[in-house]
Scaffold this active site. Structure first.
Site: not given
Ligand code: MN
Length: 241
Positions: A80, A99, A101, A169
């Protein structure tokens, strides 16, 4: 690579940021944080594919904004990476991207219930956190942001703010500094958990637009940022940093 003192310090902070986010439960075995190269705005640093809790300075890799490695040396890479390259390309004011989760964020991304600050420490998430849904532009996918087109779409979802939720996500968080990004990512998660609790009790009174601006201005100053960083660094095992 000969590293300047400034670059060496920035890379050390990136290792510490990885460990802090793991320690505070923002990132588990997955998720990542990067910094823009302090001496070259067209490049960024991100760990090789590895759980953030285990990242060392030797794991950090340099990438161009098209997410290609400068010197891969056979190392596995996060799929990613476009999350990072696209946000750096779109936003010259953002110098660190996370980033994650984080579990408490997921309910807001899948219901459309607005995630907004209800605690002063979360003012930096902005008045209302946008939700980006990969299916809107790309149909059925495995939900991972693996192409530049997907990364660019996500960057548009972040817009002029610091945060976007990613439906089903997680979230992406940007900041002017690695400390600001870590601060925002941690309190984004804390605020989401508290808002879930508060909604069970009744109508929720959030921060007003004026309170959000005044509080974000105060929290983004060095006094708050450095104090939080020292505390989280210590909890992550980097006392006396
Ligand atoms: Mn992900």
């Amino acid at each position: 690579m000969t590293q300047t003192v400034e670059l060496r310090a920035a890379l050390r902070d990136l290792v510490i940021a990885n460990r802090i986010l793991a320690r505070e439960g923002v990132i588990d075995g997955f998720g990542h944080i990067s910094i823009r190269h302090p001496g070259d705005p067209k490049r960024y640093f991100l760990s090789r594919s590895r759980s953030p809790e285990l990242v060392t300075i030797d794991d950090l890799m340099e990438f161009a904004l098209d997410n290609e490695p400068i010197d891969q040396r056979g190392r596995a890479m996060y799929a990613e990476r476009p999350i990072h390259g696209s946000l750096y390309a779109a936003r010259s004011d953002i110098n660190s991207v996370c980033h994650n989760h984080a579990h408490s964020l997921i309910p807001f991304g899948v219901t459309g219930t607005k995630l907004r600050p209800i605690i002063h420490m979360a003012a930096m998430i902005g008045a209302e956190v946008p939700i980006w849904d990969i299916r809107d532009e790309f149909g059925d996918t495995n939900l991972l942001v693996t192409t530049r087109e997907q990364g660019n779409s996500l960057a548009r979802g972040v817009g002029a703010g610091r945060v976007a939720l990613m439906r089903g996500h997680g979230a992406t968080v940007g900041g002017r500094t690695v400390r600001e990004t870590v601060f925002t990512a941690i309190y984004l998660q804390v605020n989401a958990g508290l808002l879930l609790q508060a909604r069970n009790l009744g109508e929720v009174k959030g921060l007003s637009p004026g309170e959000i601006k005044l509080t974000a201005d105060a929290l983004s100053g060095a006094l708050s940022q450095d104090r939080a960083w020292e505390y989280w660094s210590s909890r992550a095992g980097f006392s006396g940093v």
